[in-house]
Scaffold this motif. Structure first.
Motif, PDB file in Angstrom:
ATOM      1  N   ASP A 150       0.818  -1.223   0.000  1.00 32.62           N
ATOM      2  CA  ASP A 150       0.000   0.000   0.000  1.00 32.62           C
ATOM      3  C   ASP A 150       0.851   1.271   0.000  1.00 32.62           C
ATOM      4  N   ASP A 151       2.149   1.136   0.252  1.00 37.53           N
ATOM      5  CA  ASP A 151       3.037   2.298   0.350  1.00 37.53           C
ATOM      6  C   ASP A 151       3.992   2.447  -0.823  1.00 37.53           C
ATOM      7  N   VAL A 152       3.828   1.638  -1.860  1.00 34.74           N
ATOM      8  CA  VAL A 152       4.709   1.743  -3.028  1.00 34.74           C
ATOM      9  C   VAL A 152       4.496   3.119  -3.669  1.00 34.74           C
ATOM     10  N   PRO A 153       5.574   3.880  -3.877  1.00 32.49           N
ATOM     11  CA  PRO A 153       5.428   5.194  -4.534  1.00 32.49           C
ATOM     12  C   PRO A 153       4.760   5.053  -5.906  1.00 32.49           C
ATOM     13  N   ASP A 154       3.964   6.035  -6.279  1.00 37.24           N
ATOM     14  CA  ASP A 154       3.192   5.972  -7.524  1.00 37.24           C
ATOM     15  C   ASP A 154       4.051   5.657  -8.743  1.00 37.24           C
ATOM     16  N   GLU A 155       5.252   6.238  -8.818  1.00 40.31           N
ATOM     17  CA  GLU A 155       6.068   6.011 -10.011  1.00 40.31           C
ATOM     18  C   GLU A 155       6.563   4.573 -10.112  1.00 40.31           C
ATOM     19  N   TRP A 156       6.490   3.832  -9.021  1.00 41.08           N
ATOM     20  CA  TRP A 156       6.934   2.435  -9.021  1.00 41.08           C
ATOM     21  C   TRP A 156       5.767   1.457  -8.940  1.00 41.08           C
ATOM     22  N   GLU A 157       4.550   1.945  -9.169  1.00 38.05           N
ATOM     23  CA  GLU A 157       3.361   1.091  -9.128  1.00 38.05           C
ATOM     24  C   GLU A 157       3.471  -0.136 -10.041  1.00 38.05           C
ATOM     25  N   PRO A 158       4.096  -0.028 -11.240  1.00 38.35           N
ATOM     26  CA  PRO A 158       4.220  -1.221 -12.105  1.00 38.35           C
ATOM     27  C   PRO A 158       4.960  -2.387 -11.437  1.00 38.35           C
ATOM     28  N   TYR A 159       5.745  -2.109 -10.420  1.00 39.88           N
ATOM     29  CA  TYR A 159       6.481  -3.178  -9.742  1.00 39.88           C
ATOM     30  C   TYR A 159       5.564  -4.079  -8.926  1.00 39.88           C
ATOM     31  N   VAL A 160       4.377  -3.574  -8.559  1.00 39.18           N
ATOM     32  CA  VAL A 160       3.421  -4.410  -7.830  1.00 39.18           C
ATOM     33  C   VAL A 160       2.995  -5.575  -8.719  1.00 39.18           C
ATOM     34  N   SER A 161       2.598  -5.272  -9.959  1.00 41.77           N
ATOM     35  CA  SER A 161       2.195  -6.353 -10.861  1.00 41.77           C
ATOM     36  C   SER A 161       3.404  -7.162 -11.334  1.00 41.77           C
ATOM     37  N   ALA A 162       4.555  -6.516 -11.514  1.00 40.31           N
ATOM     38  CA  ALA A 162       5.758  -7.253 -11.920  1.00 40.31           C
ATOM     39  C   ALA A 162       6.121  -8.293 -10.874  1.00 40.31           C
ATOM     40  N   ASN A 163       5.961  -7.941  -9.598  1.00 41.40           N
ATOM     41  CA  ASN A 163       6.260  -8.872  -8.518  1.00 41.40           C
ATOM     42  C   ASN A 163       5.344 -10.093  -8.599  1.00 41.40           C
ATOM     43  N   ALA A 164       4.057  -9.860  -8.877  1.00 47.21           N
ATOM     44  CA  ALA A 164       3.100 -10.970  -9.010  1.00 47.21           C
ATOM     45  C   ALA A 164       3.380 -11.784 -10.271  1.00 47.21           C
ATOM     46  N   ASP A 165       3.683 -11.076 -11.388  1.00 48.85           N
ATOM     47  CA  ASP A 165       3.921 -11.744 -12.671  1.00 48.85           C
ATOM     48  C   ASP A 165       5.100 -12.709 -12.604  1.00 48.85           C
ATOM     49  N   PHE A 166       6.104 -12.359 -11.814  1.00 49.26           N
ATOM     50  CA  PHE A 166       7.295 -13.203 -11.689  1.00 49.26           C
ATOM     51  C   PHE A 166       6.918 -14.615 -11.239  1.00 49.26           C
ATOM     52  N   PHE A 167       5.858 -14.711 -10.422  1.00 47.12           N
ATOM     53  CA  PHE A 167       5.476 -16.015  -9.866  1.00 47.12           C
ATOM     54  C   PHE A 167       4.417 -16.741 -10.694  1.00 47.12           C
ATOM     55  N   ASP A 168       4.010 -16.162 -11.849  1.00 48.72           N
ATOM     56  CA  ASP A 168       3.020 -16.833 -12.695  1.00 48.72           C
ATOM     57  C   ASP A 168       3.489 -18.230 -13.096  1.00 48.72           C
ATOM     58  N   ASP A 169       4.738 -18.346 -13.518  1.00 47.69           N
ATOM     59  CA  ASP A 169       5.273 -19.646 -13.911  1.00 47.69           C
ATOM     60  C   ASP A 169       5.918 -20.385 -12.742  1.00 47.69           C
ATOM     61  N   LEU A 170       6.545 -19.636 -11.859  1.00 45.93           N
ATOM     62  CA  LEU A 170       7.270 -20.240 -10.740  1.00 45.93           C
ATOM     63  C   LEU A 170       6.336 -20.798  -9.677  1.00 45.93           C
ATOM     64  N   GLY A 171       5.185 -20.142  -9.492  1.00 47.36           N
ATOM     65  CA  GLY A 171       4.231 -20.584  -8.476  1.00 47.36           C
ATOM     66  C   GLY A 171       4.734 -20.281  -7.085  1.00 47.36           C
ATOM     67  N   SER A 172       4.445 -21.199  -6.153  1.00 47.54           N
ATOM     68  CA  SER A 172       4.870 -21.053  -4.765  1.00 47.54           C
ATOM     69  C   SER A 172       5.719 -22.263  -4.388  1.00 47.54           C
TER      70      SER A 172
END
Length: 110
Positions: A60-82
């Motif tokens: 919730d505190d990610v600076p606006d200019e770095w908002e794309p990193y929120v989805s990039a962080n999730a996208d990284f695990f699309d193939d890797l999973g948990s």
């Protein structure tokens, strides 16, 4: 679920002080930056103060200019999973598409 996000200051730095502090081994190493597995993160915050480049934010505190990193962080695990622990996986050649497309950054010359 809200978790911690690693943003732009980590790209091409990969310091890994956060990895050493993480009690649940949920910080994975991509080719150009580190990523926090949101389902494995326990929101303890141990990683945030040890990051020498201040790249880790509560989602919730990610600076606006770095908002794309929120989805990039999730996208990284699309193939890797948990996988249940970054140390089992080790360094990968993976990065979110957004990160792969970035120019070289955060080097001594910048």
């Amino acid at each position: 679920m809200v978790t911690y996000i690693i943003a732009e200051p980590c790209v091409d730095v990969l310091d890994k002080a956060c990895v050493e502090e993480c009690p649940v081994d949920c910080i994975y190493e991509g080719n150009r930056m580190l990523y926090i597995q949101p389902d494995e993160c326990v929101d303890c915050g141990a990683c945030e103060p040890v990051c020498p480049v201040e790249a880790i934010f509560y989602e919730d505190d990610v600076p606006d200019e770095w908002e794309p990193y929120v989805s990039a962080n999730a996208d990284f695990f699309d193939d890797l999973g948990s996988p249940g622990g970054a140390s089992k996986v080790g360094k990968t050649d993976l990065d979110a598409a957004f990160i792969k497309g970035l120019p070289p950054m955060n080097s001594e010359e910048d």
